[in-house]
Design an enzyme around this catalytic site. Sequence first.
Site, mmCIF file in Angstrom:
data_model
loop_
_atom_site.group_PDB
_atom_site.id
_atom_site.type_symbol
_atom_site.label_atom_id
_atom_site.label_comp_id
_atom_site.label_asym_id
_atom_site.label_seq_id
_atom_site.Cartn_x
_atom_site.Cartn_y
_atom_site.Cartn_z
ATOM 1 N N HIS A 136 6.553 1.708 11.387
ATOM 2 C CA HIS A 136 6.515 0.435 10.654
ATOM 3 C C HIS A 136 7.811 0.170 9.874
ATOM 4 O O HIS A 136 7.986 -0.927 9.343
ATOM 5 C CB HIS A 136 5.334 0.401 9.689
ATOM 6 C CG HIS A 136 4.000 0.367 10.364
ATOM 7 N ND1 HIS A 136 3.670 -0.555 11.333
ATOM 8 C CD2 HIS A 136 2.900 1.170 10.212
ATOM 9 C CE1 HIS A 136 2.428 -0.329 11.742
ATOM 10 N NE2 HIS A 136 1.946 0.702 11.088
ATOM 11 N N ASP A 163 0.038 3.945 18.969
ATOM 12 C CA ASP A 163 -0.657 3.849 17.693
ATOM 13 C C ASP A 163 -1.484 2.561 17.669
ATOM 14 O O ASP A 163 -1.101 1.553 18.277
ATOM 15 C CB ASP A 163 0.389 3.816 16.572
ATOM 16 C CG ASP A 163 -0.201 3.914 15.184
ATOM 17 O OD1 ASP A 163 -0.139 5.005 14.596
ATOM 18 O OD2 ASP A 163 -0.703 2.888 14.673
ATOM 19 N N GLU A 199 0.823 -1.207 0.000
ATOM 20 C CA GLU A 199 0.000 0.000 0.000
ATOM 21 C C GLU A 199 0.858 1.257 0.000
ATOM 22 O O GLU A 199 0.365 2.363 -0.242
ATOM 23 C CB GLU A 199 -0.974 0.007 1.190
ATOM 24 C CG GLU A 199 -0.437 0.599 2.490
ATOM 25 C CD GLU A 199 0.617 -0.264 3.147
ATOM 26 O OE1 GLU A 199 1.793 0.144 3.144
ATOM 27 O OE2 GLU A 199 0.279 -1.335 3.662
ATOM 28 N N HIS A 206 -1.798 0.453 15.332
ATOM 29 C CA HIS A 206 -1.080 -0.622 14.649
ATOM 30 C C HIS A 206 0.254 -0.908 15.351
ATOM 31 O O HIS A 206 0.955 0.006 15.775
ATOM 32 C CB HIS A 206 -0.830 -0.247 13.188
ATOM 33 C CG HIS A 206 -2.083 0.011 12.423
ATOM 34 N ND1 HIS A 206 -2.622 1.277 12.279
ATOM 35 C CD2 HIS A 206 -2.922 -0.835 11.781
ATOM 36 C CE1 HIS A 206 -3.737 1.203 11.571
ATOM 37 N NE2 HIS A 206 -3.946 -0.065 11.258
#
Length: 343
Positions: A160, A196, A118, A198
């Site tokens: 990430h 967060d 993505e 995630h």
Amino acid sequence: MRTFFSEDHRLHFPQAELTGGQFVTPFERPSRVEYVLNRLKEQGLSDIVAPGAPDMAPVEKLLDPGFLRFLETAWGEWKAAGMAGEVIAAGMPARGMHTDRCPEYIDGKVGYYCHASETAITGGTWKAALSSLASAQAAQRHVAGGADAAFALCRPPGHHATADQYGGYCFINNAAVVAQMFRDGGAGKVAVLDIDFHHGNGTQNIFYDRADVLFLSLHGAPSHAYPYYLGYADERGAGAGEGANFNYPMLPGTPYAPWAEALDDAIAQIRATGVEALVISLGVDAYKEDPISFFKLESEDFTDAGRRIAGLGLPTVFCMEGGYAIEAVGINTVNVLEGFLGA
């Protein structure tokens, strides 16, 4: 509290994100920052300054040199190969394939260094990522110089990004670099607390075998939420880092009460281990109306979370991460900061 922010973030704005089998406008978009800036000013937190140039020395201690070269040159190589669109990974090494051999051709190289398709690279991505890094580093220097806390309004985000892969909208792990800078400056132990929605897989990856940086993450259970393949509670660190990694995965529909219990446990772990500096990966996508998350926090809950974090009494750098309910991202982000300040 001073905010560090660069207008160069605008240079990174991919035109599409692949989600649900469709190309859509990316959830991580420049307007997120505008809502945060406007809310900061509305609430009187108007000490907002631009950072200086990034310092690559602490980055090079953490990240693979081939990965850094890739980020810097990917766009040029992509265009030189005749690719018409933005840089998007079409294939990645899977089980049974070589994961230690980087292809020479750019299409293969992109897949080698990416873990989530993505996330696109554009002509301005590298400069934007460096400006995001510079904001985080300026915030760290401000706190190391004596300020109680600072806010790095980072975009693109960072948590990430691993030592050798990008994805999840992230390219350079700003929070990890800030932690390393605190260590280089003499802090015996540093904590990175990731709130967060995630899991901060990149930060975990970077510090998993280190005892000097405590990593703690509150996030959607990986059985249900990106990044899916990391973030389980039994991941406690390895080697010297055994016992320095704490994951708090939670299921769909989690409201504030159990989320706050996890936060309190993380705070207790930080307090018990002699941490001297704190880095907060400040994502606000645990909000109930976030389009790509499934927790049920209210806006006022973020204020309370900020108060709880402030109870640690540690020099603190906040690094902006996620939050995609655009019209609420400014309110929720600033609520954390105001709660921390006792406003």
